[in-house]
Design a protein around this motif. Structure first.
Motif, PDB file in Angstrom:
ATOM      1  N   SER A  23      -8.880 -23.912 -10.478  1.00 30.94           N
ATOM      2  CA  SER A  23     -10.117 -23.145 -10.422  1.00 30.94           C
ATOM      3  C   SER A  23      -9.840 -21.797  -9.746  1.00 30.94           C
ATOM      4  N   TRP A  24     -10.820 -20.878  -9.839  1.00 24.88           N
ATOM      5  CA  TRP A  24     -10.675 -19.547  -9.265  1.00 24.88           C
ATOM      6  C   TRP A  24     -11.619 -19.384  -8.075  1.00 24.88           C
ATOM      7  N   ARG A  25     -11.310 -18.399  -7.246  1.00 28.05           N
ATOM      8  CA  ARG A  25     -12.277 -17.864  -6.304  1.00 28.05           C
ATOM      9  C   ARG A  25     -11.948 -16.382  -6.104  1.00 28.05           C
ATOM     10  N   ILE A  26     -12.917 -15.632  -5.589  1.00 33.67           N
ATOM     11  CA  ILE A  26     -12.739 -14.201  -5.325  1.00 33.67           C
ATOM     12  C   ILE A  26     -12.854 -13.977  -3.826  1.00 33.67           C
ATOM     13  N   ASP A  27     -11.766 -13.542  -3.199  1.00 28.13           N
ATOM     14  CA  ASP A  27     -11.772 -13.208  -1.780  1.00 28.13           C
ATOM     15  C   ASP A  27     -11.831 -11.699  -1.613  1.00 28.13           C
ATOM     16  N   LEU A  28     -12.500 -11.259  -0.545  1.00 28.24           N
ATOM     17  CA  LEU A  28     -12.687  -9.834  -0.281  1.00 28.24           C
ATOM     18  C   LEU A  28     -11.972  -9.450   1.012  1.00 28.24           C
ATOM     19  N   PHE A  29     -11.231  -8.337   0.974  1.00 28.99           N
ATOM     20  CA  PHE A  29     -10.438  -7.863   2.106  1.00 28.99           C
ATOM     21  C   PHE A  29     -10.758  -6.397   2.384  1.00 28.99           C
ATOM     22  N   ASP A  30     -10.549  -5.968   3.641  1.00 32.01           N
ATOM     23  CA  ASP A  30     -10.593  -4.540   3.945  1.00 32.01           C
ATOM     24  C   ASP A  30      -9.208  -3.945   3.701  1.00 32.01           C
ATOM     25  N   ILE A  31      -9.147  -2.660   3.361  1.00 29.82           N
ATOM     26  CA  ILE A  31      -7.856  -2.066   3.002  1.00 29.82           C
ATOM     27  C   ILE A  31      -7.061  -1.614   4.219  1.00 29.82           C
ATOM     28  N   SER A  32      -7.680  -1.517   5.384  1.00 31.61           N
ATOM     29  CA  SER A  32      -6.975  -0.980   6.542  1.00 31.61           C
ATOM     30  C   SER A  32      -5.972  -1.976   7.114  1.00 31.61           C
ATOM     31  N   ALA A  33      -6.381  -3.224   7.273  1.00 32.64           N
ATOM     32  CA  ALA A  33      -5.500  -4.244   7.854  1.00 32.64           C
ATOM     33  C   ALA A  33      -5.374  -5.467   6.967  1.00 32.64           C
ATOM     34  N   GLN A  39       0.850  -1.185   0.000  1.00 36.15           N
ATOM     35  CA  GLN A  39       0.000   0.000   0.000  1.00 36.15           C
ATOM     36  C   GLN A  39       0.890   1.240   0.000  1.00 36.15           C
ATOM     37  N   TRP A  40       0.684   2.117  -0.977  1.00 37.50           N
ATOM     38  CA  TRP A  40       1.499   3.312  -1.133  1.00 37.50           C
ATOM     39  C   TRP A  40       0.626   4.557  -1.135  1.00 37.50           C
ATOM     40  N   LEU A  62       3.273   2.401   2.978  1.00 36.37           N
ATOM     41  CA  LEU A  62       2.519   2.371   4.225  1.00 36.37           C
ATOM     42  C   LEU A  62       2.419   0.972   4.818  1.00 36.37           C
ATOM     43  N   ASN A  63       2.209  -0.037   3.966  1.00 34.90           N
ATOM     44  CA  ASN A  63       2.019  -1.397   4.464  1.00 34.90           C
ATOM     45  C   ASN A  63       2.507  -2.406   3.432  1.00 34.90           C
TER      46      ASN A  63
END
Length: 293
Positions: A192-202, A145-146, A156-157
């Motif tokens: 195969s594929w999957r889509i994972d979702l994350f928050d940007i803070s941590a 993260q920039w 930043l991270n």
């Protein structure tokens, strides 16, 4: 560790688009088409003013939609020696960001290409939200993260691959951000594929996606993502098709087939109504624009 999304108080997307506004497109005629032979998941991105930037055969092409009016074509030789890996629109500087090898470039409306920053690894995928730019290295080797100002960038991270995906996963192909969230297309060990979702803070995982199966054991590596909102994503998988992946209900994920062939996608917003007005779908030979309204 996964986080309960109900505990979050982020301001969510103001877009009013619903799933029904992304119709089945195989039986629809595009409102415009532009021929670009020998395409296969060529990087592309749109700004907020009906401009579409596409990388094709060592050149950057800027179109004005809806008629695919070619505004300019820039040969990247000698500016950029290596192929372009990804493109995103950077609203902070009102320019497109283009990644190639370990370097991030900007392309302005004046056609000027400038180096934003050189990084330590090869850039695989890029995305932008709020004031931040996120870089995915080497099929998910790590994500950074920039934050950039007019003179330099600040790291930043950093999140290593082991903190983002499971031990049996192969890697991360595409990252896309919307508001305070990042979606990632993850290649599993059975291809195969999957889509994972994350928050940007941590970078906590909020959703673990369901497996997106591929027919006939095809090992397609396209796997590109585009957000409709924080829980609904368009997923392009080449000749496996274009899907709407709805992860709103954690107990009942939905997968809707949109089109049989899509190598890349881009939604175009109507600025006044805050809805998506059209969709650009990239095939192996052409760009197609479909009306959604």
């Amino acid at each position: 560790m996964e986080t309960n999304i109900d505990d979050l108080s982020f301001h969510l997307s103001a877009l009013k688009t619903t799933s029904s506004e992304i119709p089945i497109l195989d039986n629809r005629e595009p409102i415009s088409t532009f021929s670009l032979p020998s395409m296969s998941s060529c990087p592309m991105a749109a700004d907020g003013s009906n401009h579409l930037l596409v990388y094709h055969h060592h050149a950057l092409l800027l179109f004005h939609l809806p008629k695919f009016e070619l505004l300019f074509s820039i040969s990247l030789i000698p500016f950029i020696e290596n192929p372009i890996s990804d493109i995103c629109y950077y609203s902070i500087l009102n320019c497109f960001l283009v990644s190639s090898s370990n370097t991030l470039y900007s392309l302005s409306s004046s056609r000027q290409i400038d180096i934003i920053h050189k990084f330590s690894n090869t850039i695989w995928s890029i995305t932008h939200t709020s004031n931040y730019i996120f870089l995915c290295y080497l099929f998910g080797f790590s994500i950074e993260q920039w934050e950039f100002n007019s003179s330099n960038g600040t790291l930043l991270n950093t999140w290593p691959k082991a903190n983002l995906i499971e031990s049996s996963d192969m890697g991360i192909n595409c990252i896309r951000a919307v508001n305070q969230y990042i979606g990632m297309t993850i290649k599993q060990n059975d291809f195969s594929w999957r889509i994972d979702l994350f928050d940007i803070s941590a970078m906590n995982r909020l959703r673990r996606g369901r497996t997106i199966q591929q027919e006939n054991n095809l090992k397609n590596w396209i796997g590109l993502l585009y957000p409709i909102d924080h829980f609904r994503w368009l997923f392009a998988d080449g000749d496996q098709g274009l899907f709407l992946i709805d992860q709103t209900d954690q107990q009942e994920y939905k997968q809707i087939d949109i089109k049989k062939l899509a190598c890349n996608i881009c939604l175009i917003k109507n600025i006044n109504s805050k809805t998506y007005s059209s969709i650009v779908i990239q095939s192996y030979e052409s760009l197609h624009l479909y009306n959604l309204q």
